[in-house]
Design a protein around this motif. Structure first.
Motif, PDB file in Angstrom:
ATOM      1  N   UNK A 127      62.578  61.131  16.917  1.00 12.91           N
ATOM      2  CA  UNK A 127      63.501  62.149  16.974  1.00 12.91           C
ATOM      3  C   UNK A 127      65.121  61.921  16.400  1.00 12.91           C
ATOM      4  N   UNK A 128      65.400  60.633  16.732  1.00 12.54           N
ATOM      5  CA  UNK A 128      66.472  59.896  15.896  1.00 12.54           C
ATOM      6  C   UNK A 128      66.260  59.958  14.412  1.00 12.54           C
ATOM      7  N   UNK A 129      65.136  59.649  14.084  1.00 15.00           N
ATOM      8  CA  UNK A 129      64.756  59.712  12.466  1.00 15.00           C
ATOM      9  C   UNK A 129      64.687  61.037  11.974  1.00 15.00           C
ATOM     10  N   UNK A 130      64.376  61.911  12.637  1.00 12.55           N
ATOM     11  CA  UNK A 130      64.360  63.358  11.961  1.00 12.55           C
ATOM     12  C   UNK A 130      65.473  63.862  12.147  1.00 12.55           C
ATOM     13  N   UNK A 131      66.571  63.623  13.494  1.00 15.10           N
ATOM     14  CA  UNK A 131      67.634  64.192  13.003  1.00 15.10           C
ATOM     15  C   UNK A 131      68.710  63.441  12.390  1.00 15.10           C
ATOM     16  N   UNK A 132      68.513  62.109  12.012  1.00 19.07           N
ATOM     17  CA  UNK A 132      69.595  61.323  11.291  1.00 19.07           C
ATOM     18  C   UNK A 132      69.216  61.855   9.797  1.00 19.07           C
ATOM     19  N   UNK A 133      67.851  61.787   9.485  1.00 23.96           N
ATOM     20  CA  UNK A 133      67.642  61.878   8.010  1.00 23.96           C
ATOM     21  C   UNK A 133      66.775  63.204   8.168  1.00 23.96           C
ATOM     22  N   UNK A 149      60.839  71.788  11.787  1.00 27.75           N
ATOM     23  CA  UNK A 149      61.409  70.791  12.666  1.00 27.75           C
ATOM     24  C   UNK A 149      61.240  70.957  14.052  1.00 27.75           C
ATOM     25  N   UNK A 150      60.996  72.301  14.443  1.00 27.96           N
ATOM     26  CA  UNK A 150      60.747  72.571  15.983  1.00 27.96           C
ATOM     27  C   UNK A 150      59.130  72.145  16.429  1.00 27.96           C
ATOM     28  N   UNK A 151      58.483  72.606  15.389  1.00 28.53           N
ATOM     29  CA  UNK A 151      57.133  72.108  15.370  1.00 28.53           C
ATOM     30  C   UNK A 151      56.849  70.514  15.739  1.00 28.53           C
ATOM     31  N   UNK A 152      57.600  69.865  14.727  1.00 24.64           N
ATOM     32  CA  UNK A 152      57.314  68.485  15.007  1.00 24.64           C
ATOM     33  C   UNK A 152      58.021  67.909  16.280  1.00 24.64           C
ATOM     34  N   UNK A 153      59.078  68.521  16.715  1.00 25.70           N
ATOM     35  CA  UNK A 153      59.757  67.894  17.909  1.00 25.70           C
ATOM     36  C   UNK A 153      58.876  68.386  19.107  1.00 25.70           C
ATOM     37  N   UNK A 154      58.273  69.549  19.041  1.00 25.23           N
ATOM     38  CA  UNK A 154      57.276  69.767  20.255  1.00 25.23           C
ATOM     39  C   UNK A 154      56.128  68.885  20.105  1.00 25.23           C
ATOM     40  N   UNK A 155      55.705  68.602  18.944  1.00 28.43           N
ATOM     41  CA  UNK A 155      54.621  67.589  18.779  1.00 28.43           C
ATOM     42  C   UNK A 155      54.829  66.301  19.388  1.00 28.43           C
TER      43      UNK A 155
END
Length: 129
Positions: free
Chosen positions: A47-53, A25-31
């Motif tokens: 970011x919303x998609x990764x945080x909500x689901x 998750x950290x790697x994806x957010x930094x990417x």
């Protein structure tokens, strides 16, 4: 029948998966934030998609943009290395050659009689300091 060793194994296994998911998750957010080609709305959407689901968002991001993640990371690493190399070349090349050139000019001026010995020593100390 309860097996404490088996329970400990499963606890460690799930803990490892949980840590691995956070690292991913950290790697994806930094990417997402490091990609200059994405618009602000696209970054917000990911970011919303990764945080909500969380699990689904991470897996879909990896499917859609996973291959280009490595390419973007390599580009950033190469750009950083290029900046570092340029800085080292600039720093290494200017100081010694300029000092040597200035000392040679000073020696020529002293030999021509333009500078006295005291002026030469003072200028030499200023260059070498």
């Amino acid at each position: 029948m309860s097996h404490p060793l088996l329970n400990a194994f499963w606890m460690i296994f799930w803990f490892f998966l949980w840590i691995m998911w956070f690292m991913l998750l950290w790697r994806i957010i930094s990417d997402v934030f490091g990609d200059h080609d994405l618009s602000g709305w696209a970054k917000t959407g990911w970011i919303i998609f990764v945080c909500v689901l969380p699990f689904l968002g991470v897996f879909i991001y990896l499917i859609v943009r996973g291959k280009s993640m490595t390419a973007r990371q390599i580009q950033r690493a190469q750009a950083n290395q290029q900046q570092f190399d340029d800085y080292v070349r600039q720093t290494a090349s200017t100081t010694p050659s300029n000092s040597a050139e200035e000392l040679s000019k000073l020696a020529t001026l002293k030999a021509d009689g333009v500078l006295s010995e005291a002026e030469f020593q003072q200028a030499k100390q200023k260059i070498l300091a």
